[in-house]
Design an enzyme around this catalytic site. Structure first.
Site, mmCIF file in Angstrom:
data_model
loop_
_atom_site.group_PDB
_atom_site.id
_atom_site.type_symbol
_atom_site.label_atom_id
_atom_site.label_comp_id
_atom_site.label_asym_id
_atom_site.label_seq_id
_atom_site.Cartn_x
_atom_site.Cartn_y
_atom_site.Cartn_z
ATOM 1 N N HIS A 182 51.475 -71.719 85.654
ATOM 2 C CA HIS A 182 50.248 -72.455 85.311
ATOM 3 C C HIS A 182 50.447 -73.457 84.183
ATOM 4 O O HIS A 182 49.505 -74.128 83.771
ATOM 5 C CB HIS A 182 49.173 -71.419 84.932
ATOM 6 C CG HIS A 182 47.775 -71.892 85.050
ATOM 7 N ND1 HIS A 182 46.896 -71.875 83.990
ATOM 8 C CD2 HIS A 182 47.082 -72.376 86.097
ATOM 9 C CE1 HIS A 182 45.721 -72.333 84.381
ATOM 10 N NE2 HIS A 182 45.802 -72.648 85.655
ATOM 11 N N LYS A 213 51.315 -76.805 82.036
ATOM 12 C CA LYS A 213 51.168 -78.236 82.311
ATOM 13 C C LYS A 213 51.770 -79.021 81.135
ATOM 14 O O LYS A 213 51.149 -79.139 80.082
ATOM 15 C CB LYS A 213 49.697 -78.625 82.458
ATOM 16 C CG LYS A 213 48.931 -77.877 83.555
ATOM 17 C CD LYS A 213 47.880 -77.011 82.948
ATOM 18 C CE LYS A 213 46.984 -76.309 83.928
ATOM 19 N NZ LYS A 213 47.430 -75.945 85.217
ATOM 20 N N ASP A 261 61.835 -88.759 76.391
ATOM 21 C CA ASP A 261 62.398 -89.331 75.173
ATOM 22 C C ASP A 261 61.650 -90.614 74.862
ATOM 23 O O ASP A 261 61.148 -91.295 75.755
ATOM 24 C CB ASP A 261 63.893 -89.598 75.336
ATOM 25 C CG ASP A 261 64.177 -90.678 76.363
ATOM 26 O OD1 ASP A 261 64.625 -91.782 75.987
ATOM 27 O OD2 ASP A 261 63.924 -90.429 77.572
ATOM 28 N N HIS A 287 37.348 -77.407 82.802
ATOM 29 C CA HIS A 287 38.694 -76.890 83.024
ATOM 30 C C HIS A 287 39.463 -76.770 81.713
ATOM 31 O O HIS A 287 40.628 -76.392 81.685
ATOM 32 C CB HIS A 287 39.445 -77.816 83.991
ATOM 33 C CG HIS A 287 40.750 -77.281 84.485
ATOM 34 N ND1 HIS A 287 41.959 -77.698 83.980
ATOM 35 C CD2 HIS A 287 41.038 -76.348 85.417
ATOM 36 C CE1 HIS A 287 42.935 -77.067 84.603
ATOM 37 N NE2 HIS A 287 42.413 -76.235 85.479
ATOM 38 N N LYS A 319 40.949 -75.577 78.106
ATOM 39 C CA LYS A 319 41.467 -74.313 77.578
ATOM 40 C C LYS A 319 41.749 -74.527 76.096
ATOM 41 O O LYS A 319 42.893 -74.623 75.663
ATOM 42 C CB LYS A 319 42.767 -73.887 78.278
ATOM 43 C CG LYS A 319 42.634 -73.605 79.784
ATOM 44 C CD LYS A 319 42.966 -74.800 80.591
ATOM 45 C CE LYS A 319 43.142 -74.514 82.073
ATOM 46 N NZ LYS A 319 42.048 -73.838 82.727
#
Length: 1045
Positions: A562, A564, A569, A896, A898
């Site tokens: 899960h 993301k 660089d 959505h 978190k």
């Protein structure tokens, strides 16, 4: 469709005294009879029905909301001020911050616990001797223990570095009183952090037992204490603080491997080397229904020595603490015996230590004298000093203790709301030192970072879709798809690697494509890059080799990768490169592109023409509203970015490990770029620390939920793993530091907590029912206890929680209804704890539960305008969810995010939801960052911080409420709480009304009713969600499973 189931302080003056309220509240220590201010109403009428905003939105002034004070002037916000002196120079960052090692010990091996230590104000009455009693009736266990099994990945709670220096007033050791009786409730089916099932057991009212004590100076002998019947009731007390536990050794354990014993007797008669096969013991530590710690397994030993330490944060009402010694088997585990320590014996802080006889499944001491040597000491919350002042001040603060990655000092952080923010669409917010909060545009910045990469581009995702366009509608910027951009960069010689979760329900077999249930496009994306130099690994969520077949099926089918992240660089100046990273809740896939205005219909033929996403509807989608998407993300430029790269490297090495015939190769190219071999790329230690006086500097720490089945590099030796702050599970090592970070931040909070999360489920051990569910993360209970402690101290504190109206998907589906049901149980538990605290101090008549804790959701409604294609609606849909949503022109904004903000000084953002899947470490793999600006904390300023974290929260509130108000600068104040509540109620009424009107504010009260005793029930007249149906409070019918928690 990123499912996680499918898925007394003194008052300091405000530095900017703009809010002239004639009746301000006493911020920190209001008297018990302080009257609540009159209710605040939403004086701004909704825009007229003929009001049609344009898209992209034009710059508009956010209006200050009227208040009881004289009206505030409108704020015609100018564009953000440029960086003083022009473009900011390339940031110079430092090396890794020093992280002190654990002190050496000649005897004891320290293990780490998943939760940080704490410092919330909490009075002893919180536990309350009146909390209840537990009769020590030892049940007949023969039948219940015949078929015991334990979840194979039950983690032991990890512990921070030895915490003795943090404790004040430590009690001396005491012998265990031999007349104390114990209670054992036996069924031991463990899941999550672990849970014990105590239901449907017969009881024996005549049995009691008392462990013995052994002098640690003479540990070769121990006393055997005779058992005496006891009917004394044990007090149920609140353990809120830390347990310092040592599991040292066991002696004379029986051989539980009877089959092997029988076969061994046969083979031992034969000539040759004799090998005795016996038990593989380990110890689980349980409080009520929750397993809070676990030792590693020692193979083939009847006298195992662990010498393992646990520093466990607890927030449990309990009568006893149980130490369950078990034999680990391939198919589960078998109970050997139990030691039960009454909470009453340790509640004062006395250390209990000794060699205690094990009580076997017959309720009697083992005949062969089996025993367990342990010590335990409880430190209540008021005795922990490290977290009394919020985020630690000064250069010696080490961050969240007990984590895999240390706190990194120095760096820059950019905080994002949504994937895109239009220029001047949000207000200009003034910060301290004449700085201004700059609203970043996340996907624009990711596109720019990928475009400028010269050596490496590493991407992890639950879903990565090659067709997504990161930049849309920006002048002079080509609208490359992500796939085309990555192919172009790989052709330039950049190392492009993608780690994407392999959805087990999607397959591409001989050209025949099966779209997965999660619609992650994993096979489609892999096929697109097949003949390019972009390397894509589809990574299934796999259990370890030594797990049972059933456990392997559960992990591979239910759980996901899960994380993301995007790592590249970037230019460091002087011909050098450094590492830059993005981390948060946004996957690079369809359905995520959105802005703070969250349009429903107006962009269906423009920026969302090829990106329609709404999994709520099934069947015909023509004319339906899109599902707006709200998220939180971040960019890290500094040494912590190297930790994100380390996470990618550890995962890549594990996922790309050769299998089968590939193992025969003499060499293997793992494709990772070894940056130490590229002189142009600076290492993490190659530059000095920034100036400590830099007001815009950040300190950042990376946290994870992940286990050794998903990374390479975790030590296999449990003793070595504990030195890296990893948790011992059955045949697996676990990093649970995200949960550690949340608990530490909540316990450190002094004024308010603001949470946005896709799910909010936890602390099931304290629910009124379904206590054995296994959703044992501490987060909801810690929040409730924080509020309760502030109420007892007569201090203001407020918590704001923003969640989706319903979990993504069909709201009438059984899995969705279960999640809503667990969420309802979590809410009610928290409100009941708050109610009890108000009653204890006699304030239940002066304040409501909503003065301290509020749950919100987001929604939008668009009035039809001349540019809206109303004619595209399907008249045949009638009263279906599609037809009703088209007619009402409303839909939820899917939360959505978190993330969590504490006291405007500390922020956590990542991929982890507040549920067991994300917090446990053996389920979904997650990653997050925690960060603060050391010059913008309460400890340094002794007043309200006004740094970037404050600007971020104010910007989020401006997005959600459509206005800025001076009361928002003090979120804990009763005026702010009630004003935000009144605005949210007005927004809900507008959303739920029959008349279609344009909504400017999106924050709505969560549509449930909370009575004065804390019971959460349906809002009268709104038992189901508008248009789409489904009970708002959820429902649960069926067998308990791990899918939805």
């Amino acid at each position: 469709m990123d499912h996680n189931y499918n898925q007394s302080s003194s008052h300091h003056h405000h530095p900017h005294p703009q809010y002239n309220n004639n009746n301000p509240y006493p911020p920190y220590g209001y008297p018990p009879n302080y009257p609540p201010p009159p209710p605040l109403y939403y004086h701004q009428p909704p825009p007229p029905s003929n009001y049609h905003p344009q898209y992209p939105p034009q710059p508009y002034p956010f209006q200050s909301s009227p208040s009881q004070s004289p009206p505030h002037p409108a704020h015609p916000y100018p564009p953000p001020q440029p960086f003083p002196g022009g473009t900011p120079p390339p940031y110079q960052y430092s090396g890794y911050a020093a992280y002190p090692p654990l002190p050496p010990s000649s005897e004891m091996q320290s293990s780490t616990m998943p939760y940080g230590n704490n410092a919330a104000t909490h009075l002893p009455s919180a536990g309350g001797d009146s909390s209840g009693t537990s009769t020590p009736l030892y049940p007949s266990l023969d039948y219940q223990f015949l078929n015991l099994s334990v979840s194979e990945s039950t983690p032991s709670a990890p512990a921070p570095p030895p915490a003795a220096p943090m404790f004040q007033g430590v009690s001396v050791s005491a012998k265990y009183e031999p007349d104390t009786s114990h209670t054992l409730r036996p069924s031991d089916s463990v899941s999550s952090f672990g849970s014990l099932s105590y239901s449907d057991l017969s009881q024996n009212p005549n049995f009691g037992h008392a462990p013995s004590f052994i002098d640690p100076q003479n540990n070769q002998q121990y006393q055997t204490v005779s058992l005496t019947p006891s009917k004394k009731a044990l007090k149920v007390l609140l353990l809120h603080g830390n347990l310092d536990i040592w599991i040292l050794e066991a002696k004379n354990l029986p051989n539980m491997d009877m089959f092997h014993k029988t076969m061994g007797d046969v083979f031992n008669r034969l000539p040759g080397k004799k090998t005795r096969i016996t038990s593989d013991p380990y110890v689980s530590i349980a409080v009520t229904t929750a397993v809070i710690g676990r030792t590693y397994v020692i193979s083939n030993s009847e006298n195992p020595i662990w010498k393992q330490r646990f520093n466990v944060p607890v927030a449990h009402h309990a009568a006893e603490i149980h130490f369950l010694v078990k034999d680990s088997d391939v198919v589960g585990s078998q109970l050997i015996g139990v030691v039960a320590i009454p909470v009453e014996q340790i509640y004062s802080g006395t250390r209990i230590e000794g060699l205690f006889p094990l009580i076997n499944t017959n309720g009697r001491p083992s005949k062969n004298g089996a025993s367990l040597r342990l010590s335990i000491q409880y430190f209540s919350i008021e005795k922990l000093s490290l977290y009394h002042n919020g985020v630690g001040a000064g250069p010696h603060y080490i961050g969240v203790p007990g984590t895999y990655f240390p706190l990194r000092q120095g760096g820059r952080v950019t905080l994002y709301q949504d994937s895109h923010v239009h220029n001047r669409s949000l207000p200009d917010l003034k910060l301290d030192q004449d700085m201004h909060y700059v609203h970043g545009s996340c996907w624009n910045d990711i596109f720019d970072a990928i475009s400028k990469a010269r050596h490496l581009i590493y991407i992890t995702g639950w879903s990565v879709w090659h067709k997504v366009k990161l930049v849309r509608g920006v002048a002079n910027t080509p609208e490359y798809t992500l796939g085309d951009l990555l192919k172009l960069k790989s052709q330039e010689g950049v190392r492009v690697l993608l780690l994407v979760w392999d959805d087990p329900t999607s397959r591409n077999i001989l050209g025949y494509k099966i779209e997965g249930l999660m619609a992650t496009h994993d096979e489609e994306t892999r096929h697109f890059f097949k003949h390019s130099s972009v390397q894509v690994l589809l990574v299934p969520r796999m259990a370890g080799k030594r797990h049972s077949w059933i456990k392997k099926q559960e992990i591979g089918t239910i759980y996901t990768h899960h994380q993301k992240t995007v790592i590249v660089d970037t230019d460091a100046g002087y011909g050098k490169k450094r590492i830059l990273a993005f981390v948060g809740g946004l996957d690079l896939c369809d359905g995520r592109y959105d802005s703070p205005h969250h349009p429903l219909f107006r962009t269906l033929n423009t920026v969302h023409a090829d990106d329609f996403h709404n999994p709520t509807f099934t069947g015909t989608l023509a004319g339906c509203p899109r599902e707006p998407w709200h998220d939180m993300h971040s960019k890290i430029d500094g040494p912590a970015a190297y930790d994100l790269m380390t996470n990618f490297e550890e995962r890549w090495l594990k996922a790309s490990k050769p299998h089968g015939l590939k193992k025969l190769k003499t060499s293997y190219d793992d494709a990772l770029l070894r940056i130490e071999r590229v002189p142009e790329i600076l290492g993490v230690n190659d530059q000095p620390y920034p100036n400590d006086q830099d007001p815009e500097g950040w300190h950042v720490q990376i946290f994870r939920s992940i286990d050794s089945n998903s990374v390479k590099g975790f030590p296999k030796d449990p003793r070595e793993a504990t030195t890296k702050n990893l948790v011992c599970g059955k045949n697996v090592m676990i990093d649970m530091s995200i949960h550690t970070a949340y608990v530490k931040a909540i316990r450190s909070a002094q004024h308010f907590i603001y949470i946005e999360n896709q799910y909010f489920i936890g602390s099931s051990f304290h629910w009124s029912s379904y206590k054995e569910l296994g959703a044992n993360n501490l987060i909801p209970m810690e929040i409730a206890l924080k509020i309760a402690s502030k109420i007892r101290a007569h201090q203001r504190f407020a918590v704001y929680v923003v969640i989706p109206m319903w979990p993504e998907g069909v709201p009438t589906a059984s899995a969705t209804q279960r999640i809503l049901f667990w969420q309802n149980k979590t809410m009610q538990m928290m409100y009941e704890v708050i109610h009890k605290a108000l009653v204890e101090v006699g304030l239940e008549g002066a304040f409501s539960l909503h003065d301290y804790l509020n749950f919100f959701c987001l929604g939008n409604r668009e009035a039809a305008g001349p540019q809206d294609n109303v004619g595209d609606q399907n008249p045949n849909l009638g009263n279906t969810p599609q037809g009703l949503a088209q007619k009402s022109r409303r839909f939820m904004i899917y939360v959505h995010s978190k993330g969590m903000i504490v006291d405007d000084e500390y922020v956590i953002i990542g991929s982890a939801n507040i549920n067991q899947r994300s917090m446990e470490g053996t389920r979904d793999t997650e990653i997050a960052m925690g960060a603060y600006q050391p010059h913008h904390t309460w400890a340094i300023k002794l007043s309200y911080p006004r740094g970037q974290v404050y600007g971020y929260r104010m910007s989020l509130w401006a997005e959600h409420l459509g206005l800025v108000d001076d009361r928002f600068t003090q979120p804990e104040s009763i005026e702010c709480v009630r004003h935000v509540r009144s605005l949210s109620e007005a927004n809900w009424k507008q959303f739920a009304a029959d008349e279609v009107t344009e909504m400017r504010g999106h924050l709505m009260r969560y549509p449930v009713e909370v009575d004065q005793r804390g019971k959460v029930k349906s809002l009268k007249g709104h038992e189901n969600f508008p248009d789409v149906g489904g009970q708002i409070v959820g429902s649960f019918l069926g067998i308990q499973e791990n899918l939805t928690i």
